[in-house]
Design a protein around this motif. Structure first.
Motif, PDB file in Angstrom:
ATOM      1  N   GLY A 124       2.343   1.167  -3.871  1.00 34.99           N
ATOM      2  CA  GLY A 124       3.199   0.488  -2.189  1.00 34.99           C
ATOM      3  C   GLY A 124       1.883   0.293  -0.992  1.00 34.99           C
ATOM      4  N   ASP A 125       0.438   0.292  -1.273  1.00 33.94           N
ATOM      5  CA  ASP A 125       0.072   0.336  -0.572  1.00 33.94           C
ATOM      6  C   ASP A 125      -0.307  -0.806  -0.552  1.00 33.94           C
ATOM      7  N   ARG A 126      -0.833  -1.335   1.237  1.00 34.65           N
ATOM      8  CA  ARG A 126      -1.262  -2.734   1.362  1.00 34.65           C
ATOM      9  C   ARG A 126      -2.996  -2.384   1.943  1.00 34.65           C
ATOM     10  N   ILE A 127      -3.898  -2.445   1.425  1.00 32.25           N
ATOM     11  CA  ILE A 127      -5.244  -1.995   1.884  1.00 32.25           C
ATOM     12  C   ILE A 127      -6.671  -2.749   2.399  1.00 32.25           C
ATOM     13  N   LEU A 128      -6.585  -3.386   3.365  1.00 32.70           N
ATOM     14  CA  LEU A 128      -7.843  -3.623   3.480  1.00 32.70           C
ATOM     15  C   LEU A 128      -9.168  -3.809   3.383  1.00 32.70           C
TER      16      LEU A 128
END
Ligand SMILES: O=P(O)(O)OC[C@H]1O[C@H](OP(=O)(O)O)[C@H](O)[C@@H]1O
Length: 322
Positions: A124-128
């Motif tokens: 579910g992470d949204r990583i930049l």
């Protein structure tokens, strides 16, 4: 002094960024030293030592910012000072073995960073991420292979567009990745509700500042604004012993043409390749030796270099512990 063609071509490839990324630069330098040692013909032990030192200087002179480069060279060439050699063959063997051990260590470190860092990633992470870091890729790919499902936003990273490499590498693994212009970071952080920022490092200073690709510090500021954890992934040989005694990190200024290919009369160009993110903006640093807060950088440097106050110790190589 004349160097083998393969060695000068590795030096040129580092300079022109055909070989790039702090970790790969370090490994390439170790490889170049190995080749130089293998190719040396005739002469005395003293001649060999001088020639190897000159090769080291040539390699170190290619790019100024990533400390992984001098750390790798110093580690390999440290064997020249360790004892008195009676033959060229003996000292040649010592250099080749040291280069090999650096390369092996470096590869193992990347794997370990992947394992340690993957524990931080959740489905579910949204990583930049910014630029292209093999340490960051190792974390993302390891987590993905463990079955965690997340998406990544990769900045273009002008002017050299290393974000394209990151995007391609992640896409090849099947990781959902979106390429964004550098200027879109704040907008994307907010609208996509980014959960983590993970970047690599070229140099970590004794006070816990991280020198990384230009733009990193702006991203850290933005992450602070939205209270998004800011994580750095790095091998310990990117910790700089020079900064312990207050030596500043030189920020590489690259050619103007990278920013403006055709000169516009009256327009000046600046092209700094790196910036410094202060420790206050960094939540943690993931290394092959574990996760540390940035304020522990000095302790890490002590741990890595204290056995001999010379700057020629490679961080973390266990064989040196005796
Ligand atoms: O060692 P790894 O993690 O691969 O990369 C570390 C850093 O090295 C790169 O520098 P450049 O692209 O050589 O200027 C980037 O700044 C990247 O974050």
């Amino acid at each position: 002094m004349e160097f083998p063609e393969e060695v000068t071509s590795i030096a040129e490839d580092i300079k022109t960024m055909k070989i790039r990324g702090a970790g790969r630069i370090a490994k390439a330098a170790a490889r170049a030293l190995m080749i130089a040692a293998e190719r040396f013909q005739g002469g005395s032990v003293d001649e060999f030592v001088n020639y190897m030192r000159a090769t080291g200087e040539l390699l170190i002179s290619t790019r100024p910012t990533a400390v992984s480069l001098p750390n790798a060279v110093n580690y390999v060439l440290r064997v020249l000072e360790e004892r008195r050699y009676t033959s060229v063959e003996e000292v040649r063997k010592a250099v080749i073995e040291a280069a090999r051990s650096f390369i092996e260590y470096s590869e193992q470190a990347l794997k370990k960073i992947g394992e340690i860092g993957a524990r931080l990633i959740k489905t579910g992470d949204r990583i930049l991420t910014h630029c292209n870091s093999k340490a960051v890729e190792s974390i993302l790919i390891t987590a993905w292979r463990q079955g965690k499902r997340f998406e990544v936003y990769a900045t273009e990273t002008r002017p050299r567009y290393q974000g394209h490499i990151t995007s391609m590498d992640l896409a090849m693994e099947g990781i959902p990745v979106t390429l964004i212009p550098d200027a879109a970071v704040l907008q994307v952080m907010e609208s996509k509700r980014i959960t983590k920022v993970i970047v690599g490092a070229d140099t970590v200073t004794a006070n816990g500042a991280v020198i990384n690709k230009i733009g990193t510090s702006q991203i850290a500021l933005a992450a602070r604004l939205f209270r998004i954890p800011f994580i750095v992934a790095t091998e310990t040989y990117k910790f700089s012993p020079y900064t312990v005694v207050g030596q500043p990190v030189e920020i590489e200024e690259r050619p103007a043409e990278e920013v403006l290919p055709a000169h516009i009369p009256g327009v000046k160009v600046r092209n700094p390749a790196f910036d410094a993110t202060p420790p206050d903006y960094i939540d943690m640093i993931v290394t092959e030796r574990g996760i540390i807060p940035p304020k522990s950088a000095a302790l890490m440097l002590w741990e890595l270099f204290h056995r001999k106050p010379s700057e020629s110790r490679l961080p973390g190589v266990e064989e040196d512990s005796g």
